[in-house]
Scaffold this motif. Structure first.
Motif, PDB file in Angstrom:
ATOM      1  N   VAL A  43       0.816  -1.218   0.000  1.00 57.56           N
ATOM      2  CA  VAL A  43       0.000   0.000   0.000  1.00 57.56           C
ATOM      3  C   VAL A  43       0.852   1.272   0.000  1.00 57.56           C
ATOM      4  CG1 VAL A  43      -1.953  -1.146   1.094  1.00 57.56           C
ATOM      5  CG2 VAL A  43      -0.319   0.119   2.521  1.00 57.56           C
ATOM      6  N   GLY A  44       2.127   1.133   0.296  1.00 58.20           N
ATOM      7  CA  GLY A  44       3.002   2.295   0.270  1.00 58.20           C
ATOM      8  C   GLY A  44       2.901   3.174   1.495  1.00 58.20           C
ATOM      9  N   TRP A  45       2.838   2.571   2.660  1.00 56.76           N
ATOM     10  CA  TRP A  45       2.810   3.324   3.913  1.00 56.76           C
ATOM     11  C   TRP A  45       4.003   2.874   4.747  1.00 56.76           C
ATOM     12  CZ3 TRP A  45       1.564   2.395   9.240  1.00 56.76           C
ATOM     13  CH2 TRP A  45       1.378   3.576   9.981  1.00 56.76           C
TER      14      TRP A  45
ATOM     15  N   ARG B  14       9.712   2.904   3.425  1.00 57.79           N
ATOM     16  CA  ARG B  14      11.161   2.846   3.636  1.00 57.79           C
ATOM     17  C   ARG B  14      11.518   1.962   4.827  1.00 57.79           C
ATOM     18  NH1 ARG B  14      14.250   8.073   1.818  1.00 57.79           N
ATOM     19  NH2 ARG B  14      12.990   8.623   0.014  1.00 57.79           N
ATOM     20  N   TRP B  15      10.783   2.108   5.920  1.00 55.34           N
ATOM     21  CA  TRP B  15      11.050   1.284   7.108  1.00 55.34           C
ATOM     22  C   TRP B  15      10.655  -0.166   6.878  1.00 55.34           C
ATOM     23  CZ3 TRP B  15      14.419   2.945  10.309  1.00 55.34           C
ATOM     24  CH2 TRP B  15      14.570   4.297  10.542  1.00 55.34           C
ATOM     25  N   ALA B  16       9.522  -0.373   6.215  1.00 56.82           N
ATOM     26  CA  ALA B  16       9.077  -1.742   5.938  1.00 56.82           C
ATOM     27  C   ALA B  16      10.077  -2.460   5.043  1.00 56.82           C
ATOM     28  CB  ALA B  16       7.687  -1.723   5.290  1.00 56.82           C
ATOM     29  N   ALA B  17      10.562  -1.783   4.012  1.00 58.60           N
ATOM     30  CA  ALA B  17      11.537  -2.389   3.108  1.00 58.60           C
ATOM     31  C   ALA B  17      12.849  -2.677   3.835  1.00 58.60           C
ATOM     32  CB  ALA B  17      11.765  -1.481   1.905  1.00 58.60           C
ATOM     33  N   LEU B  18      13.268  -1.762   4.685  1.00 56.06           N
ATOM     34  CA  LEU B  18      14.493  -1.989   5.458  1.00 56.06           C
ATOM     35  C   LEU B  18      14.313  -3.180   6.400  1.00 56.06           C
ATOM     36  CD1 LEU B  18      17.363  -1.149   6.162  1.00 56.06           C
ATOM     37  CD2 LEU B  18      16.393   0.470   7.819  1.00 56.06           C
ATOM     38  N   GLY B  19      13.153  -3.260   7.058  1.00 55.66           N
ATOM     39  CA  GLY B  19      12.881  -4.397   7.935  1.00 55.66           C
ATOM     40  C   GLY B  19      12.903  -5.716   7.186  1.00 55.66           C
ATOM     41  N   LEU B  20      12.285  -5.755   6.012  1.00 59.43           N
ATOM     42  CA  LEU B  20      12.300  -6.985   5.218  1.00 59.43           C
ATOM     43  C   LEU B  20      13.699  -7.297   4.698  1.00 59.43           C
ATOM     44  CD1 LEU B  20       8.958  -7.058   3.200  1.00 59.43           C
ATOM     45  CD2 LEU B  20       9.810  -8.758   4.821  1.00 59.43           C
TER      46      LEU B  20
ATOM     47  N   VAL C 175      -0.155   5.158  -0.422  1.00 59.93           N
ATOM     48  CA  VAL C 175      -0.906   5.771   0.663  1.00 59.93           C
ATOM     49  C   VAL C 175      -0.192   7.036   1.132  1.00 59.93           C
ATOM     50  CG1 VAL C 175      -1.683   5.471   3.047  1.00 59.93           C
ATOM     51  CG2 VAL C 175      -2.026   3.640   1.385  1.00 59.93           C
ATOM     52  N   ALA C 176       1.108   6.967   1.245  1.00 62.72           N
ATOM     53  CA  ALA C 176       1.882   8.137   1.663  1.00 62.72           C
ATOM     54  C   ALA C 176       1.762   9.242   0.610  1.00 62.72           C
ATOM     55  CB  ALA C 176       3.340   7.770   1.895  1.00 62.72           C
ATOM     56  N   GLY C 177       1.714   8.857  -0.665  1.00 62.35           N
ATOM     57  CA  GLY C 177       1.476   9.802  -1.734  1.00 62.35           C
ATOM     58  C   GLY C 177       2.559  10.839  -1.958  1.00 62.35           C
ATOM     59  N   ARG C 178       3.728  10.550  -1.469  1.00 59.42           N
ATOM     60  CA  ARG C 178       4.821  11.497  -1.647  1.00 59.42           C
ATOM     61  C   ARG C 178       6.133  10.759  -1.658  1.00 59.42           C
ATOM     62  NH1 ARG C 178       6.247  11.998   3.830  1.00 59.42           N
ATOM     63  NH2 ARG C 178       4.509  11.527   5.156  1.00 59.42           N
ATOM     64  N   ARG C 179       7.158  11.396  -2.143  1.00 61.00           N
ATOM     65  CA  ARG C 179       8.509  10.802  -2.194  1.00 61.00           C
ATOM     66  C   ARG C 179       9.327  11.350  -1.050  1.00 61.00           C
ATOM     67  NH1 ARG C 179      10.058  11.838  -8.325  1.00 61.00           N
ATOM     68  NH2 ARG C 179       7.968  11.487  -9.015  1.00 61.00           N
TER      69      ARG C 179
END
Length: 140
Positions: A72-74, A77-83, A135-139
């Motif tokens: 969903v894109g929320w 960055r943290w989720a990708a780092l955790g994975l 969901v964050a809708g921004r970079r």
């Protein structure tokens, strides 16, 4: 009023497709671990991992929870780092090609390499974020 360039639009589309494909790897795997929890625990235990029930629960949380966040894109960055950390930790445990019979080495070495590539993709996602189609809708 700022305008969106063709390159920005493609970047956002590719980021969305990339998030969907990464999530496709993790979400079904996490969901399957819930339905096959006992089997997952048994497999984890067979690899010598301590507290296999806790490890299975952590795997479910990482794969399903962080995979959904990426989808969903929320907090991408943290989720990708955790994975990325999760995959980096489990790869030498579950794909120890140097410790398996010769007949299994090529398959396990290939899985090991693919997991390293997945870590690389997750680190890129962590570095650049989800894009605007999220969901964050921004970079940020």
């Amino acid at each position: 009023m700022p305008t969106t360039s063709h390159d920005d639009t493609l970047q956002d589309i590719f980021a969305l497709i990339g998030r969907i494909l990464i999530a496709y790897l993790f979400i079904p795997a996490g969901w399957a671990k819930i339905g096959g929890f006992a089997g997952t625990v048994g497999y984890i235990a067979s690899q010598g991992v301590p507290l296999p029930q806790v490890a299975a629960a952590l795997a479910i949380a990482a794969e399903l929870g962080l995979g959904l966040l990426i989808l969903v894109g929320w907090q991408t960055r943290w989720a990708a780092l955790g994975l990325a950390i999760f995959v980096a930790v489990i790869t030498p445990i579950f794909h120890a090609y140097w410790a398996v019979p010769e007949a299994q080495q090529m398959m396990q070495k290939q899985a090991f390499g693919k997991n390293l590539a997945i870590v690389g993709g997750l680190l890129v996602l962590s570095a650049f974020g989800a894009g605007r189609l999220s969901v964050a809708g921004r970079r940020v």
